[in-house]
Design an enzyme around this catalytic site. Structure first.
Site, PDB file in Angstrom:
ATOM      1  N   CYS A 115       0.731  -1.196  -0.023  1.00 55.03           N
ATOM      2  CA  CYS A 115      -0.068   0.074  -0.038  1.00 55.03           C
ATOM      3  C   CYS A 115       0.860   1.268   0.015  1.00 55.03           C
ATOM      4  O   CYS A 115       1.413   1.583  -1.156  1.00 55.03           O
ATOM      5  CB  CYS A 115      -1.163   0.048   1.329  1.00 55.03           C
ATOM      6  N   HIS A 214      -3.797  -4.544   0.625  1.00 58.24           N
ATOM      7  CA  HIS A 214      -3.252  -5.082   1.903  1.00 58.24           C
ATOM      8  C   HIS A 214      -3.420  -6.703   2.202  1.00 58.24           C
ATOM      9  O   HIS A 214      -4.258  -7.066   2.865  1.00 58.24           O
ATOM     10  CB  HIS A 214      -3.902  -4.468   3.217  1.00 58.24           C
ATOM     11  N   GLU A 216      -1.773  -8.475   4.013  1.00 56.98           N
ATOM     12  CA  GLU A 216      -1.603  -9.029   5.197  1.00 56.98           C
ATOM     13  C   GLU A 216      -3.074  -9.191   6.110  1.00 56.98           C
ATOM     14  O   GLU A 216      -3.280  -9.845   7.183  1.00 56.98           O
ATOM     15  CB  GLU A 216      -0.623  -8.228   6.071  1.00 56.98           C
TER      16      GLU A 216
END
Length: 242
Positions: A115, A214, A216
């Site tokens: 990001c 994102h 994660e």
């Protein structure tokens, strides 16, 4: 190789409150980053902002690098005034991550930029940013809502590093951003788009990958596992030469 690779992960630098403490300056990292590194076979090492000149020394002790998400990089780094919606609040972090990325690229260290991290990577390579996507896209699906990630489709480009790791024609990803790549930096190529044309991934030589979403925040470990594999391979190559 008898050890797991060490993966440095950059941190936020923010004012936070916890327990009896209020408004203290902290180096903060969402746990999902370290969990993904761990679950992908690496050991996460948080990298709070430090003296930029120390970046090569720090990276010399690591095997891979993750540049985490966060607020906007100061547009002075790419020669533009700030848009009213641009949120710049951590000059120490900006300088540190710019130094980390320059050193990692020079050393050929495997890196994953997430990001904000992808935006900093693009700026380090001489690119520019769209400072507020709602100004240029007909319907904003990128920003999520306060405190909540959104989601939208991305389309990996076949024949790229990312396209090999994510071979689907399109997939849904967690997202939370209001800026994006404008002019692509030197040595980078675009490896994913959103349906509205927004650049969603860039990559450089070796394993240098930036994604606008994102990973994660989801359960898909393919990108982090690929980073850990690349870091492991780099260590084995260095051991063979040594």
């Amino acid at each position: 190789m008898d050890r797991r690779p060490l993966i440095g992960v950059s941190t936020y630098l923010v004012d936070a409150s916890w327990s009896d403490w209020r408004g203290r300056r902290v180096a903060l990292l969402p746990e999902r980053y370290t969990a993904q590194v761990r679950d992908s076979g690496g050991i996460a090492v948080p990298l709070p902002p430090d003296v930029p000149e120390r970046a090569p020394e720090v990276l010399a002790r690591l095997d891979g690098l993750v540049i985490a998400g966060g607020p906007d990089i100061d547009p002075a780094y790419y020669g533009e005034p700030a848009h009213p919606a641009t949120e710049v609040d951590s000059p120490e972090r900006d300088a540190w991550e710019v130094a980390l990325l320059r050193s990692a690229l020079a050393a050929g260290m495997p890196l994953l930029a997430v990001c904000r991290g992808m935006q900093v990577l693009n700026v380090v390579c001489g690119g520019t940013l769209v400072q507020h996507l709602p100004d240029v896209v007909p319907v904003d699906v990128h920003g999520g809502s306060p405190g909540c990630y959104g989601s939208h489709l991305v389309r990996p480009v076949p024949g790229t590093l990312l396209g090999g790791l994510l071979p689907e024609s399109e997939l849904e990803v967690p997202t939370f951003h209001h800026q994006a790549v404008d002019r692509v930096g030197a040595g980078l190529r675009v490896s994913a788009h959103a349906p509205d044309g927004t650049v969603e991934a860039v990559e450089g030589p070796g394993f240098a990958l930036g994604v606008q979403w994102h990973p994660e925040q989801g359960d898909d470990l393919r990108l982090m596992r690929a980073l850990v594999r690349a870091a492991t391979a780099a260590v084995l190559d260095a051991m063979a030469l040594g």
